[in-house]
Write an enzyme that holds these catalytic residues in place. Structure first.
Site: not given
Ligand code: ADP
Ligand code: MG
Length: 382
Positions: A34, A188, A340, A364
């Site tokens: 960043r 999420k 992230g 986000g």
């Molecule tokens: P990003 O930061 O790329 O937007 P998110 O924060 O939405 O992604 O999601 C990432 C998290 O989702 C990671 O910590 C990962 O461990 C969790 N995750 C992915 N698949 C699963 C699953 N099947 N069960 C529980 N947690 C999961």
């Molecule tokens: Mg995340």
């Protein structure tokens, strides 16, 4: 959006909001991405003769209090090194006369997050001639350092902000975008429903993985055992799949998944999705899913990816995300990545940002932009 190149910088006092919210541990920054992303705009301001440059950022979540571990001071040295220019640290919101001044974490002020007049007044003490918003990562926030100065002084978007919007604006169309594939994973659901709804109408393919896929599997009537999913989003999931169906958008869920009893298990079992039951927990997509998702990637012209396919922080469950990245790095298609944890996975599995068309600094903010929302930050500089 008003951009930096359209405005005269010479001899101006510039307040710039960056997103320098870097990951850090024990006072050490663990990833400078960043900071690096913010350098071109800061250099541009220096090169074009700004009189003073006041850098604002948040760091972590101090919740309106002074939290010494979240002081912006840790950014001073890397900023100076990357800029090749002295950077002075200023805790007062009153100019000390230096050319480049880094200010304390804006979120130490309890009114920052409410876009409160107190914080705006503090920032106005710097007597800015120009406000530059370059914090794409926080452009979806209605906060004092993001939008509060926009109706007080001339305000423009910085180069990073501009590049983010330029990279993503072709996909905001309400019309079908030929060859567009959206891959969404992670945990999420709430923050990802919006883009799924939008792209169910305009993409050719949607791929879901991660815990997000479990909610869709459940909505299709599969048993997901004890996996993480959101019961209350079942109807929404069905709605999204119906929109995709009506618009001719292929909706792809995993055909096999990696299961274990617990996240700390050393091994995982590849199970056809229809055989998941009982106490099983889905922690990743399986190899057959990876192969079929890669096939879709190979036939796409643009791919937008947000959210890991599994719990990639743990070795037995990293192969889904790793395999997907292999496909994304190999394709000649345009690839846009955000989120992230998704961006962390790029580095984790040894890939370089340069292998992708655009790696967004916003999680986000990227999601909200792509679902068609007007970001407060964009509005402020328009
Ligand atoms: P990003 O930061 O790329 O937007 P998110 O924060 O939405 O992604 O999601 C990432 C998290 O989702 C990671 O910590 C990962 O461990 C969790 N995750 C992915 N698949 C699963 C699953 N099947 N069960 C529980 N947690 C999961
Ligand atoms: Mg995340």
């Amino acid at each position: 959006m008003k951009t930096l190149q359209t405005i005269d910088i010479k001899d101006k006092i510039v307040v710039i909001r960056c997103d320098l919210n870097v990951p850090h541990k024990d006072g050490q920054i663990t990833d400078e991405t960043r900071i690096k992303a913010s350098i071109p705009t800061l250099k541009y301001l220096l090169d074009n003769g700004a009189k003073e440059i006041h850098i604002l950022t948040h760091l972590g979540r101090p919740k309106g209090q002074v939290v010494p571990e979240l002081s912006a001071k840790i950014l001073q040295k890397p900023l100076a090194d990357l800029l090749g220019e002295p950077v002075s640290f200023n805790e007062t919101y009153e100019s000390n006369g230096e050319k480049v001044q880094l200010h304390e974490n804006v979120r130490f002020d309890p009114t920052e997050k409410k876009n409160g007049n107190e914080m705006i007044a503090k920032l106005m003490q710097l007597k800015p001639d120009l406000f530059v918003l370059d914090a794409f990562g926080t452009a979806h926030r209605q906060q004092a350092s993001v939008v509060g100065l926009a109706d007080k002084v001339p305000s423009v978007a910085g180069l990073l902000m501009e590049s983010e919007i330029t990279a993503m604006s072709p996909y905001l169309s309400q019309e079908k975008v030929p060859g567009l594939t959206i891959i969404v994973g992670g945990a999420k659901m709430d923050t990802k429903i919006g883009i799924l709804e939008h792209f169910a109408k305009t993409a050719e393919n949607i791929i879901v993985g991660g815990a997000l896929a479990n909610t869709f599997l459940h909505a299709q009537g599969f048993d997901v055992g004890q996996s993480l999913y959101q019961e209350e989003k079942t109807e929404k999931a069905m709605e999204i799949m119906a929109i995709a169906d009506a618009s001719g958008c292929g909706f792809h869920i995993p055909v096999d998944v990696m299961c274990a009893d617990d996240i700390t298990d050393q091994t995982a079992l590849d199970v056809p999705t229809e055989d998941v039951m009982g106490d099983m927990k889905i922690f990743d997509i399986g190899p057959h899913s990876v192969a079929s998702f890669k096939e879709i990637i190979m036939h796409s012209s643009t791919i937008i990816w947000n959210g890991p396919m599994g719990v990639n922080e743990f070795k037995p469950f990293e192969n889904g995300t790793k395999g997907l990245l292999e496909g994304l790095a190999a394709t000649k298609a345009k690839v846009i990545v955000g989120g992230g944890d998704s961006i962390a996975a790029i580095t984790q599995f040894g890939y370089d940002f340069a292998e992708f068309t655009h790696v967004s600094t916003g999680g986000g903010a990227m999601l909200e932009l792509l679902e068609g929302k007007e970001l407060p930050g964009v509005k402020a500089v328009s």
